[in-house]
Design a protein around this motif. Structure first.
Motif, mmCIF file in Angstrom:
data_model
loop_
_atom_site.group_PDB
_atom_site.id
_atom_site.type_symbol
_atom_site.label_atom_id
_atom_site.label_comp_id
_atom_site.label_asym_id
_atom_site.label_seq_id
_atom_site.Cartn_x
_atom_site.Cartn_y
_atom_site.Cartn_z
ATOM 1 N N THR A 297 17.908 1.816 11.927
ATOM 2 C CA THR A 297 17.419 0.195 11.368
ATOM 3 C C THR A 297 16.547 0.585 10.076
ATOM 4 N N LEU A 298 16.922 -0.317 9.003
ATOM 5 C CA LEU A 298 16.062 -0.298 7.780
ATOM 6 C C LEU A 298 15.771 1.041 7.125
ATOM 7 N N THR A 299 16.886 1.973 6.917
ATOM 8 C CA THR A 299 16.968 3.120 6.481
ATOM 9 C C THR A 299 17.333 2.905 4.954
ATOM 10 N N ALA A 300 16.848 3.895 4.057
ATOM 11 C CA ALA A 300 17.196 4.021 2.841
ATOM 12 C C ALA A 300 18.781 4.669 2.584
ATOM 13 N N ALA A 301 19.501 4.222 1.776
ATOM 14 C CA ALA A 301 20.769 4.646 1.514
ATOM 15 C C ALA A 301 20.587 6.171 0.931
ATOM 16 N N VAL A 302 21.539 7.046 1.322
ATOM 17 C CA VAL A 302 21.403 8.264 0.751
ATOM 18 C C VAL A 302 22.531 8.541 -0.087
ATOM 19 N N PRO A 303 22.367 8.923 -1.536
ATOM 20 C CA PRO A 303 23.385 9.672 -2.431
ATOM 21 C C PRO A 303 24.467 10.630 -1.872
ATOM 22 N N VAL A 304 25.629 10.320 -1.448
ATOM 23 C CA VAL A 304 26.556 11.249 -0.822
ATOM 24 C C VAL A 304 26.727 12.563 -1.871
ATOM 25 N N ALA A 305 26.617 12.378 -3.207
ATOM 26 C CA ALA A 305 27.083 13.443 -4.033
ATOM 27 C C ALA A 305 25.956 14.527 -4.038
ATOM 28 N N LYS A 306 24.663 13.961 -3.672
ATOM 29 C CA LYS A 306 23.767 14.955 -3.742
ATOM 30 C C LYS A 306 23.677 16.020 -2.657
ATOM 31 N N VAL A 307 24.092 15.324 -1.399
ATOM 32 C CA VAL A 307 24.328 16.128 -0.145
ATOM 33 C C VAL A 307 25.273 16.949 -0.165
ATOM 34 N N ARG A 309 26.952 18.166 -2.898
ATOM 35 C CA ARG A 309 26.745 19.369 -3.691
ATOM 36 C C ARG A 309 25.914 20.472 -3.020
ATOM 37 N N ARG A 310 24.879 20.261 -2.376
ATOM 38 C CA ARG A 310 24.073 21.054 -1.576
ATOM 39 C C ARG A 310 25.010 22.006 -0.490
ATOM 40 N N VAL A 311 25.911 21.086 0.171
ATOM 41 C CA VAL A 311 26.705 21.754 1.217
ATOM 42 C C VAL A 311 27.566 22.917 0.564
ATOM 43 N N ALA A 326 35.949 24.454 -5.311
ATOM 44 C CA ALA A 326 35.792 23.023 -4.798
ATOM 45 C C ALA A 326 35.341 21.982 -5.566
ATOM 46 N N GLU A 327 35.795 20.574 -5.539
ATOM 47 C CA GLU A 327 35.691 19.663 -6.406
ATOM 48 C C GLU A 327 35.290 18.433 -6.013
ATOM 49 N N LEU A 346 27.938 15.531 8.906
ATOM 50 C CA LEU A 346 29.341 15.339 8.621
ATOM 51 C C LEU A 346 29.898 15.929 7.771
ATOM 52 N N LEU A 347 29.239 16.064 6.611
ATOM 53 C CA LEU A 347 29.908 16.849 5.517
ATOM 54 C C LEU A 347 29.985 18.461 5.739
ATOM 55 N N GLY A 348 29.155 18.681 6.215
ATOM 56 C CA GLY A 348 29.059 20.047 6.658
ATOM 57 C C GLY A 348 30.282 20.580 7.396
ATOM 58 N N CYS A 349 30.607 19.972 8.444
ATOM 59 C CA CYS A 349 31.789 20.205 9.457
ATOM 60 C C CYS A 349 33.115 20.003 8.643
ATOM 61 N N LEU A 350 33.155 18.736 8.069
ATOM 62 C CA LEU A 350 34.417 18.576 7.215
ATOM 63 C C LEU A 350 34.762 19.654 6.043
ATOM 64 N N LEU A 351 33.746 19.889 5.331
ATOM 65 C CA LEU A 351 33.774 21.014 4.232
ATOM 66 C C LEU A 351 33.996 22.321 4.815
#
Length: 448
Positions: A297-307, A309-311, A326-327, A346-351
């Motif tokens: 509830t009421l959480t700030a949106a997270v930029p996907v690209a930032k996460v 790139r770290r992964v 990787a692109e 989510l990104l960790g498992c997929l990538l």
């Protein structure tokens, strides 16, 4: 349901229209009655003035010139008068009636009055007739009918002018009242607007709760939202702490079992190791699945690209020997409306799955699109590996399923991705990659 402000304004417009419309009709009706009543009073006065000016001399009725109502002297002036005898014969007509023949009422008995509307030469006139008995000393009483007619176009013009003035004043009053109502609504709804601003501040991470000063009517709402936020954060923290404690407490017994397997026969050791592997796999899956908090509830949106790139930087090191190219394709700057830890998982498992099965290339694409009129985020991960046969595509999303056991893994990563997507009201799909030729995983997430 639309905006509260719009609904209140429309309601105010409706009330103003009904109230001012009714007021206009009532005032117009009252003015019409009053104007006609005033005209009738003037006509009665003119009859009495005419009666006062007339004289009966030698049995003949004489009306002098220069009457009180000057319009009786002007032809076509719109004011006409007539005096008739008891037999209906016309004894006198005003000079204004030259060329006109009005159907006056004649032969009224003394004291009797008559009102009527007549049409003559395309004009509508109001006619007042009054019967008079005239007693003459030494002779029989005479009866006369005094009649006065007034053209109604003057009354209509007067009423039309009043209606124009009335509409101007009521229109101005309506505009002023509407403007006042808008200012009152703006002032009255300001606390709700402030709550909306504070909620956006919570979503952006600028503040943790609703700490402003609000009216008494909004206090239960703001207190309830603050309590919900505190409860959700505390519950998530307790859940993750409990899972961490569980994982830590199981590590030691599992290590003991593995060491004990070394002292057993080969067959018994294999059974023990297989059981330990299943326990370890099940615990890892449940921990990772439960750690996905779902839509908060009421959480700030997270930029996907930032996460992302770290992964990718971490996986580049893990799979350095493969030299994976990787692109990241993120033209619209995709935002994830949820917990940052869930996005990492989510990104960790997929990538990780894409790096593991790729030959040389991995592509992560982010798309913001409309889903039945609602904005959504779509994450697509593609590789140039061998791909997944169509009959096995649904199976690879199940816990513990591994297509090729020659590649290390627990077979739970894609199941965790599916569970996270489901927790956010989304879905996970798998098919062939049209660009790279391997496998393509598509995660569709609705807007927050």
């Amino acid at each position: 349901m639309g905006s509260i402000r719009r609904r209140l304004l429309l309601s105010s417009l409706l009330v103003l229209a009904v109230f001012l419309g009714g007021t206009a009709v009532a005032l117009d009706r009252a003015y019409r009655d009053s104007a006609e009543g005033a005209l009738r009073a003037r006509m009665r006065g003119e009859v009495f003035a005419l009666l006062a000016a007339a004289e009966l001399r030698a049995g003949k009725l004489d009306v002098p010139r220069g009457l009180h109502e000057s319009r009786f002297e002007v032809p076509g002036s719109g004011r006409y008068a007539e005096i008739s005898g008891d037999e209906g014969e016309v004894l006198w007509r005003s000079p204004s009636m030259v060329g006109l023949n009005l159907p006056f009422v004649r032969g009224l008995t003394p004291g009797r009055a008559s009102w009527s509307r007549v049409r003559a030469d395309g004009e509508t006139l109001l006619v007042y007739s009054f019967g008079v008995g005239w007693e003459v000393q030494g002779s029989a009483a005479r009866q006369f009918t005094f009649s006065v007619a007034a053209r109604l176009d003057e009354l209509g013009a007067e009423i039309g002018q009043f209606e124009t003035t009335l509409l101007l004043w009521l229109g101005g009053a309506a505009g002023l009242l509407l403007l006042t109502q808008m200012l009152i609504l703006h002032w009255g709804l300001r606390p709700l607007a402030q709550v909306a601003v504070d909620i956006k501040a919570i979503e952006s991470g600028a503040r943790d709760d609703l700490a402003g000063r609000y009216p008494a009517e909004l206090t239960p709402l703001t207190h309830g939202l603050n309590a919900l936020l505190r409860h959700e954060r505390a519950q998530l923290l307790r859940q993750r702490n409990a899972l961490a404690d569980l994982a830590h407490s199981i590590k030691t017994p599992l290590a003991v079992l593995r060491n004990a397997a070394g002292a057993q026969s080969i067959e018994q050791a294999a059974l023990i190791n297989d059981a330990v592997a299943r326990i370890d796999e099940s615990v890892a899956y449940q921990v990772r699945r439960a750690a996905a908090s779902g839509r908060a509830t009421l959480t700030a949106a997270v930029p996907v690209a930032k996460v992302a790139r770290r992964v990718m930087r971490g996986l580049d090191k893990v799979y350095a020997d493969k030299r994976v190219a990787a692109e990241l394709d993120d033209p619209a700057g995709g935002q994830f409306a949820g917990d940052e830890g869930d996005l990492y998982e989510l990104l960790g498992c997929l990538l990780d799955n894409a790096y593991k099965w790729s030959e040389r290339r991995v592509l992560l694409s982010l798309t913001s699109q409309a889903d039945d009129g609602t904005a959504a985020l779509e994450l697509t991960v593609e590789d140039d590996g061998p791909g997944v046969p169509a009959p096995l595509r649904q199976a690879v999303l199940e816990r513990g399923t591994r297509v090729d056991r020659r590649v290390a893994g627990e077979g739970i990563g894609l199941a965790v991705v599916r569970d996270i997507a489901t927790a956010y009201g989304g879905r996970l799909a798998v098919d062939d990659s049209p660009q790279l030729g391997g496998t393509r995983f598509i995660v569709h997430l609705p807007a927050g």
